[in-house]
Write an enzyme that holds these catalytic residues in place. Structure first.
Site, mmCIF file in Angstrom:
data_model
loop_
_atom_site.group_PDB
_atom_site.id
_atom_site.type_symbol
_atom_site.label_atom_id
_atom_site.label_comp_id
_atom_site.label_asym_id
_atom_site.label_seq_id
_atom_site.Cartn_x
_atom_site.Cartn_y
_atom_site.Cartn_z
ATOM 1 N N THR A 255 58.784 5.159 8.837
ATOM 2 C CA THR A 255 60.221 5.083 8.513
ATOM 3 C C THR A 255 61.122 5.302 9.517
ATOM 4 O O THR A 255 61.243 6.221 10.118
ATOM 5 C CB THR A 255 60.362 5.561 6.826
ATOM 6 O OG1 THR A 255 59.408 5.326 6.021
ATOM 7 C CG2 THR A 255 61.618 5.271 6.575
ATOM 8 N N ASP B 282 56.692 7.579 13.607
ATOM 9 C CA ASP B 282 56.713 7.510 12.137
ATOM 10 C C ASP B 282 57.187 6.144 11.767
ATOM 11 O O ASP B 282 58.006 5.620 12.394
ATOM 12 C CB ASP B 282 57.828 8.621 11.823
ATOM 13 C CG ASP B 282 58.259 8.784 10.502
ATOM 14 O OD1 ASP B 282 57.112 8.859 9.572
ATOM 15 O OD2 ASP B 282 59.550 8.770 10.034
ATOM 16 N N ASP C 59 62.691 10.267 12.637
ATOM 17 C CA ASP C 59 64.245 10.329 12.388
ATOM 18 C C ASP C 59 64.593 11.178 11.285
ATOM 19 O O ASP C 59 65.572 11.737 10.962
ATOM 20 C CB ASP C 59 64.777 9.207 12.165
ATOM 21 C CG ASP C 59 64.129 8.464 10.931
ATOM 22 O OD1 ASP C 59 63.113 9.056 10.250
ATOM 23 O OD2 ASP C 59 64.993 7.235 10.509
#
Length: 821
Positions: free
Chosen positions: A312, A310, A578
């Protein structure tokens, strides 16, 4: 999705429940109404000792040790002391791992916010009591059951409980269950069931437990041990009968020979070395602030050939900065163009430049500030806006819709100074605007530079409508600059060197994600894919995902589908993330890796948590997994070659009705120098080879022919030595021991490849150790080894040399294609 925001923030605070008082908490604690579910990161000390001591093979070896202690002499019982030492090492290493995990688990434990005496305080899960008012925000994991008391666009994901991926909208008085997590909005709930009474309490416990669940490695070793157990019983019966027949006048000697035949068949150190390798891996990763929540995760890491990242929080740091604010329209209040106010053509695509540009900008900044205050748990993008633009005066929030990764926008209904209501949305431009809209040209241009762009728009449609963006008028572009992790490029380069494919899967604009990935040197970053164009057919989806490296505008469900598509093609997938939008994919991936600063939900479902949030730890994690699994396979070869030649020797002795060639002391010195000591060092050595499926097949493919060659060579030497009756039993055994040692040393030399300086030293050191045993007088007496003349010793060496050449040929035929010689 939405709920009334109330007349003002102050009024909300006044009307909100104040939670329990200190006296009420003390009363509930006294009654035992506390959340007392023990969340452990590892097995207890008692469980560790029991698991290492009370094993099937320790019981077998212990009984044989007791027999030898009775019949003597002491040197034939050395194998029992080695078992004690190995078991002790296993216990110590696992206790070290337990201590490391326990310490890390405290750092990574969830700390919910609870309202008491009107104040919000952060507590541990164990401090929550019945009736507490627990506050909720996006990404929070729910660890106890309760009833919703406040809801501001509260959306709960209950997929861990129900299997349904769609989030559930919660209103006041709705039930809420442990094991679920918040994907959007905020609110609070009053606990109704805590501790072991809570629904899915065991799920919450197991999510952060150091487990010994099934894995290919462990199941493979168990399969091998099961077959060996079946061989042990009939072989032991046949061996003791044959030795009693041969040694009719000397029962203790027959017993010693029988024990000598049985003990080498037991790969007693294999399970212990496996546990030790896992435990040391846990300790090493713990020193890197990497929490391993499930032991087999180390094995899974070794098999990973695809990493889904991912963007970000993984390639970029969590924080963002405002790079630019572009006002697109000079009439944001009504969405119309004012005379001479801008250069726009009525589409809302041009940047405001007229006389009212400053007023437009001031209004936009004021609205952005209010949108920031409307979300109780802002994400990184909204936090950057909050930091840059304080909320203005003269307007208030009537309704709010917090950001959702599924819909890609947040919004609020604001009441202006004139009492007129307006709906404002902030989110992904390519989601809020129709394809081909002129404003998207600027968005693509900015995204190609690796910038993140949000669109602020005004709509006359209610926030409660099915599609509030239906008549959206674009007002401004908020340009955000993401902070790249300094180590991200090196980490991606490592994966490329190790033939691990990296896939960047993000909810952001595909062009922007591709630009970021390109700056980090990711292959294929110049051809990003917009996930909205992905096929729904699983086979077609798998084709696209395999062929491309960068994907943007990916929904949480699509992330899950993409992981599944890769797995359907035989890939072992690791997923990092996250945020709550990563939870579904993390849960389904072979290995889920969460950032320590990520949401509680991601940490709960991930097998590995990077507590220091360092992306550069991933290569170390993968390397540790490969080291453990690759080395266990090497060591398993050593142990099982010994088992095979021991079974062959036992059967040959039974058939030929001759004394067993060795005493237990001979097996001890052979095992120590060709398996035990070198196995310990090989189990801890670096190893970057990616693990593959078929552990049992590969091990037996080499161990069976190698064991047959070693057993045949040693028994041939034994029969030739016995033909010369003048030498005696000690000389016969000594010659046979030399042959078996040299063949076993050759096996070690093959297993140790490819050679490094220390591996060469290891093999030579074992040869020197055996030479010392043969030439030092007191060691000769202790191990009852005595070589006479030249014929038998050189015959032993010659047979070993022939067997070694056959071994070399067998290994070259059996080794996998491409393996180094």
């Amino acid at each position: 999705m939405t709920s009334p925001a109330g007349p003002a923030a102050a009024d909300l605070a006044t009307a909100a429940p104040t939670g329990l008082t200190g006296a009420e908490v003390a009363e509930r604690v006294a009654r035992g109404e506390v959340n007392d579910v023990p969340v452990r990161s590892s097995r207890s000390t008692t469980e560790i000792v029991r698991a290492n001591v009370l094993t099937r093979f320790n019981a077998i070896i212990g009984c044989l040790f007791a027999v030898i202690v009775v019949v003597g002499p002491l040197q034939d019982s050395l194998f029992g002391f080695i078992i004690v030492a190995n078991t002790g090492i296993g216990i110590v290493q696992e206790l070290r791992a337990k201590r490391t995990l326990d310490n890390l688990a405290v750092v990574g434990e969830a700390h919910p916010r609870v309202r008491r005496d009107g104040r919000s305080v952060e507590l541990t899960n164990a401090e929550i009591v019945l009736g507490d008012l627990v506050e909720l925000g996006s990404g929070d994991r729910i660890t106890v059951d309760g009833q919703v008391s406040e809801a501001e666009g509260l959306e709960i994901d209950e997929s861990l409980l129900t299997g349904e991926a769609d989030p559930v909208h919660k209103q006041v008085s709705d039930p809420i269950l442990s094991g679920s997590f918040v994907v959007a909005g905020s609110g609070s709930f009053t606990t109704t069931r805590v501790g072991r009474e809570a629904y899915a309490a065991q799920l919450a416990e197991e999510a952060s437990r150091f487990t010994l669940v099934s894995s290919e490695l462990r199941s493979g070793i168990d399969t091998i041990l099961r077959y060996i157990t079946w061989l042990l019983i009939p072989t032991a019966i046949g061996l003791i009968l044959s030795q009693l027949y041969v040694n009719k006048q000397d029962v203790p000697e027959a017993v010693r020979r029988m024990v000598a035949g049985i003990v080498p068949m037991v790969p007693e150190g294999l399970v212990l070395l496996t546990s030790m390798a896992f435990a040391i891996g846990v300790v090493r990763l713990g020193r890197r602030q990497c929490l391993v929540q499930e032991l087999p995760a180390i094995e899974g890491l070794a098999r990973v050939d695809t990493v889904c990242l991912d963007k970000t929080g993984t390639l970029t740091e969590g924080g963002m900065d405002i790079a630019e604010l572009r006002v697109l329209s000079s009439g944001p209040e009504d969405g119309s163009s004012e005379d001479g106010g801008s250069e726009e053509d009525g589409s809302g695509a041009e940047e405001s430049t007229g006389a009212d540009a400053d007023a437009d900008r001031a209004l936009v900044e004021q609205v952005l500030g209010l949108l920031g205050t409307a979300d109780a748990r802002p994400n990184a993008s909204l936090q950057a806006i909050i930091d840059a633009y304080p909320p203005g005066q003269g307007r208030r929030v009537l309704q709010a819709a917090p950001f959702s990764s599924a819909r890609k926008w947040s919004g609020a209904t604001l009441q202006g100074p004139d009492g007129e209501d307006a709906t404002w949305l902030l989110g992904a431009p390519d989601v809020l605007l129709p394809a081909g809209h002129p404003a998207l040209a600027q968005v693509d241009q900015l995204g190609a530079q690796g910038l993140r762009v949000l669109l602020l728009g005004r709509s006359s449609t209610s926030l409660d409508a099915p599609d509030p963006a239906l008549d959206l008028a674009p007002v401004a572009l908020v340009v955000l600059r993401q902070r790249l992790r300094p180590d991200a490029g090196q980490t991606l380069a490592f994966f490329a060197q190790q033939n691990v494919s990296a896939k960047v899967i993000s909810g952001d604009n595909a062009v922007s994600v591709g630009a970021v990935a390109a700056t980090l040197g990711l292959p294929g970053a110049d051809d990003p894919v917009d996930a909205r164009t992905l096929p729904t057919d699983p086979e077609l989806l798998a084709d696209v995902v395999e062929q491309h490296s960068v994907f943007g505008r990916v929904t949480p469900q699509q992330k899950r589908d993409m992981v599944g598509a890769l797995q359907s093609r035989g890939h072992h997938v690791a997923m990092t993330g996250d945020g709550v939008n990563d939870v579904l994919a993390l849960k389904d991936a072979d290995i889920g890796v969460a950032m320590g600063a990520g949401s509680e939900a991601t940490r709960a479902v991930a097998q590995i948590v990077l507590l220091d949030n360092s992306f550069s730890t991933l290569p170390l994690v993968v390397a540790e997994g490969r080291r453990v699994i690759g080395n266990i396979e090497r060591v398993a070869n050593l142990f099982l070659v010994k088992t095979v030649y021991s079974v062959l020797l036992a059967l040959a002795v039974i058939i030929c009705r001759v004394p067993y060639p060795f005493l237990p002391r001979h097996s001890t010195v052979l095992s120590a120098l060709t398996i035990g000591i070198p196995g310990f060092f090989l189990a801890l050595a670096p190893n970057n080879e990616r693990a593959r499926e078929g552990f049992v097949r590969r091990v037996l493919r080499f161990a069976i022919p190698a064991g047959l060659i070693a057993g045949t060579a040693s028994f041939t030497c034994y029969l030739l030595a016995r033909a010369d009756h003048a030498t005696g039993q000690v000389a016969d055994t000594s010659s046979t021991t030399v042959t078996l040692f040299l063949v076993a040393l050759w096996v070690l030399a093959i297993i140790a490849r490819p050679y490094t300086w220390w591996r060469v030293v290891l093999v030579i050191g074992m040869a020197v150790g055996f030479g010392i045993v043969l030439v030092v007088p007191w060691l000769q007496d202790f191990f009852q080894l005595d070589l006479h003349g030249y014929r038998d010793p050189w015959t032993a060496v010659g047979i070993a040399l022939v067997a070694g050449l056959v071994l070399e040929l067998a290994w070259r035929l059996m080794r996998p294609t491409g393996e180094q010689a």
